[in-house]
Design a protein around this motif. Structure first.
Motif, short mmCIF file in Angstrom:
data_model
loop_
_atom_site.label_atom_id
_atom_site.label_comp_id
_atom_site.label_asym_id
_atom_site.label_seq_id
_atom_site.Cartn_x
_atom_site.Cartn_y
_atom_site.Cartn_z
N CYS A 91 0.86 -1.18 0.00
CA CYS A 91 0.00 0.00 0.00
C CYS A 91 0.90 1.23 0.00
CB CYS A 91 -0.89 -0.03 1.24
SG CYS A 91 -1.74 1.52 1.56
N VAL B 164 0.20 4.16 0.66
CA VAL B 164 -0.03 5.04 1.81
C VAL B 164 0.66 4.49 3.06
CG1 VAL B 164 -1.78 6.21 3.20
CG2 VAL B 164 -2.23 5.72 0.79
N CYS B 165 0.53 3.17 3.27
CA CYS B 165 1.20 2.55 4.42
C CYS B 165 2.71 2.74 4.31
CB CYS B 165 0.88 1.06 4.49
SG CYS B 165 -0.75 0.69 5.17
N HIS C 251 -6.69 2.56 1.42
CA HIS C 251 -6.01 2.67 2.70
C HIS C 251 -6.99 3.10 3.80
CE1 HIS C 251 -2.81 3.48 5.59
NE2 HIS C 251 -3.45 4.60 5.87
N HIS D 50 -7.02 -0.13 5.82
CA HIS D 50 -5.86 -0.13 6.73
C HIS D 50 -5.99 0.82 7.90
CE1 HIS D 50 -3.69 -1.23 2.76
NE2 HIS D 50 -4.27 -2.28 3.30
ZN LIG Z 1 -2.46 1.32 3.71
#
Ligand SMILES: [Zn+2]
Length: 160
Positions: A5, A7-8, A43, A47
């Protein structure tokens, strides 16, 4: 292997999470951090809840640790007072200190139980274990190599 991901993996993930938590639309977040909208959307839905949960857990653990420290501190004081009262022959104060210390112990036990729900099995004080250990060690006595090995292994268990 799940797809990474973006974003992660983003260096400013915390900032992004915080922005998302404030309710900022994912489109503007994507624009601001130069991420794809779909990545931010995924995300946010998949997440972010897990991250928030984790942060909350850490925060609670820290708070409980702090509480535990304070009770330990109180207990040290209570025991100190108990010792001094006993030396001075002040039984009244000694009794009060004992009662206080007992309360602290109960609280410590409760806190420790909440912090660590895993059952604690103390093999060293279980009579069944001591008996079994004696049987195992005794049975291996005619075999010096195995005997030494099992004793070494048992010492490892005791120290862990
Ligand atoms: Zn993420």
């Amino acid at each position: 292997m799940p797809r990474r991901c973006t974003v992660c993996d983003h260096p400013e993930r915390h900032g992004i999470d915080e922005t998302l938590v404030t309710g900022a639309p994912y489109r503007s977040v994507a624009k601001r951090f130069e991420l794809s909208e779909s990545a931010v959307y995924r995300h946010k839905t998949e997440h972010l809840p897990a991250h928030l949960l984790k942060a909350k857990e850490v925060e609670e653990a820290v708070r409980e640790d702090d509480l535990l420290d304070q009770v330990r501190n109180l207990q040290a004081h209570a025991l100190d007072i108990l010792e001094r009262a006993e030396k001075a022959g002040d039984l009244r104060t000694a009794l009060a200190a004992i009662s206080q210390a007992r309360g602290n112990l109960e609280l410590l036990g409760k806190l420790a139980g909440e912090l660590d729900e895993r059952p604690v099995v103390n093999l060293n004080v279980s009579p069944e274990w001591l008996e079994l250990r004696a049987v195992i060690v005794g049975a291996l006595e005619p075999h010096p190599t195995a005997h030494r090995a099992i004793i070494r292994a048992l010492e490892g268990v005791n120290n862990s």
